[in-house]
Design an enzyme around this catalytic site. Structure first.
Site, short mmCIF file in Angstrom:
data_model
loop_
_atom_site.label_atom_id
_atom_site.label_comp_id
_atom_site.label_asym_id
_atom_site.label_seq_id
_atom_site.Cartn_x
_atom_site.Cartn_y
_atom_site.Cartn_z
N ASP A 110 1.03 -1.38 0.23
CA ASP A 110 -0.34 0.06 -0.13
C ASP A 110 0.70 0.69 0.22
OD1 ASP A 110 -2.27 2.08 0.19
OD2 ASP A 110 -2.09 1.44 2.43
N ASP A 112 0.04 4.93 1.05
CA ASP A 112 -0.49 5.67 2.90
C ASP A 112 -0.06 5.05 4.19
OD1 ASP A 112 -1.00 7.97 1.36
OD2 ASP A 112 -3.07 6.60 0.79
N ASP A 395 -1.33 -0.86 5.64
CA ASP A 395 -1.48 -0.59 6.81
C ASP A 395 -3.04 -0.88 8.08
OD1 ASP A 395 -2.60 1.70 6.44
OD2 ASP A 395 -3.01 2.97 7.88
#
Length: 510
Positions: A110, A112, A395
């Site tokens: 990912d 961010d 996350d």
């Protein structure tokens, strides 16, 4: 984040407990990693006397209970040293499942809070912007502007009961941890919480969060971006309650979440980061080191993010350099996760560097090209990447004493209960004054912890932790005792409080 054919590697969840035994006194010899020998020894080989059987007389029983209480009290204090939070090794990777990096050929990321680590200074800006949107566009009371972001208020993984306006911590078995329920910024008494849920701390399954944390009446806040949202939600509720303003709980919740969404949809967060990348993007050199190391060892890389290409491109140029796309075999932006993993109807579209969409049909995913949206099914079909070959990093996820009936024994029990409550308060405050640890309630793992173990194989402080391990390293989860293995727990082994057949032969079991 996990999908069919992809192993999940979750990050940015740091437990605040050490993973070794208590530190030994410098003046007392000890067994490595076990702590000093003595009455509260942590080593099975430490000298100790055999436990005396419980006497039959009333006075003897009381004396025995007091002695057992004092022994356990000393033991618990030994297990909870003041420096417990400093024992954490932030460079370590923690395994929920056995993972051999030797078998991993493809690494996915990912963007961010994975490739791009953001400074905490971003949270107050998100909070303030969403707060002002509520006042200016949703016509909420001006008094809301008096609230500022409090970074110490909430933790990840909390649940919010929309109809009751309760922000709380729930364990893996759907029980509310008493002392961690807040309405607005004020704690809710335990008795009221129990009454609200029909005389129990348990929340029925049908009310709980769904697969992605979005239940019919209870929402779970999973990712780091949710910290400003929880803070704003609590502040707005606090204002309405403090001024005796009537409101519909569902409308308030939706307005706050929409205001937070507007901060992202309108590109405000992207603008802040792009204007000062040195301030808001952390550990860019470590991200470059991780990616370069993997490519140097012949690994294939892919990126799947919900962020737009222009934003990702500027961030990756800052961290890695202008040729960052040459490190990745596939780059997918605006993927619309989590529906990317479940909705097969959305096709991939090719983008040029200016962000313009192409109309040609996608029959392969080419290195150096940029793709938008798509779905996991087509991704697996076009790349033929699946199974243990693939590791994806993201996350987001988804009593001791028997009760005796004489008065003195009741005093022992009362003292123990009081001591237990004090220790619970101390332990809770080590992590967060309002809600305690992200990972544990008093006895059980939190609901967040349960999901973390369910959907991720590894978790770590940041992507740079990979630099501390060989690319062919194998991670093994720690053996943890099941409830029927309780006689083999360290405290019982050391104090001898339970007689177990062949205890000496089983002392190596942890």
């Amino acid at each position: 984040m996990a999908g069919a054919g992809l192993r999940a590697a979750a990050r940015r969840w740091l437990p605040c407990r050490g993973h070794g035994g208590p530190r030994a006194s410098s003046s007392t010899p000890s067994c490595p990693g076990c702590g000093p020998p003595g009455p509260g020894a942590h080593c099975p080989s430490a000298p100790r006397s055999a436990p005396a059987p419980a006497p039959a007389g009333g006075a003897e029983v009381s004396a025995h209970l007091w002695a057992r209480y004092q022994d356990m009290r000393r033991l618990v204090h030994d297990l909870l040293p003041p420096e417990v939070c400093s024992l954490l090794n932030p460079a370590a990777i923690y395994a929920n499942n056995e993972i051999s990096l030797r078998d991993v050929e493809v690494y996915g990321f990912d963007y961010d809070y994975t490739l791009a680590q953001y400074a905490d200074a971003l949270h107050p800006k998100i909070f303030t912007a969403a707060r002002d949107i509520l006042v200016e566009h949703y016509k909420y009371p001006e008094g809301i502007r008096k609230y500022d972001y409090d970074p110490s208020f909430a933790i990840r993984g909390l649940h919010y009961d929309i109809q009751k306006s309760l922000l709380m911590k729930i364990d893996a078995f759907h029980y509310v941890q008493l002392g961690t329920a807040y309405r607005g910024l004020q704690p809710v008494p335990d008795e009221e919480v129990i009454d609200l849920y029909g005389g129990t701390q348990h929340i029925p399954l049908y009310q709980m969060s769904g697969f992605y944390g979005k239940g019919p009446s209870i929402k779970q806040f999973m990712d780091i971006f949710s910290l400003p949202e929880m803070a704003l939600l609590s502040c707005v509720v606090d204002h309405f309650l403090g001024h005796s303003l009537e409101f519909d709980q569902a409308h308030l919740y939706k307005d706050v979440t929409d205001a937070i969404r507007d901060v992202h949809v309108k590109g405000l967060m992207y603008q802040w980061i792009e204007q000062d990348m040195e301030k808001y993007i952390l550990r860019g050199d470590e991200t470059f080191a991780v990616l370069s190391r993997l490519v140097a060892h012949g690994k294939q890389l892919f990126l799947i993010t919900n962020s737009p290409f222009s934003f990702v491109d500027k961030g990756m140029r800052h961290m890695v350099g202008p040729d960052w796309r040459q490190l990745f075999d596939v780059v997918i932006v605006q993927a619309d996760k989590p529906s990317f993993f479940t909705d097969r109807r959305k096709p991939f579209r090719k983008l040029d560097e200016k962000g313009s969409l192409h109309w040609d049909r996608i029959t392969s995913l080419e290195k150096g090209k940029i793709y938008r949206q798509g779905n996991l099914y087509d991704f697996l079909r076009l790349t033929e990447w699946r199974g243990p070959r693939v590791l994806y990093f993201g996350d987001h996820l988804y009593s001791d004493l028997a009760t005796y009936q004489d008065a003195e024994s009741q005093q022992v029990l009362a003292a123990w209960l009081k001591e237990r409550q004090e220790l619970r308060c101390i332990t809770k405050a080590l992590f967060n004054a309002q809600f305690g640890s992200i990972f544990r309630t008093f006895h059980n793992p939190t609901y967040f912890s349960r999901r973390l173990v369910r959907f991720s194989d590894l978790y770590m402080a940041s992507l740079s932790c990979l630099l501390n391990y060989r690319v062919d390293f194998t991670f093994y989860p720690r053996r943890t005792p099941l409830q029927h293995e309780a006689p083999l727990w360290m405290d019982q082994l050391c104090t001898g409080c339970m007689k177990t057949p062949f205890l000496g032969d089983m002392a190596h079991i942890r």
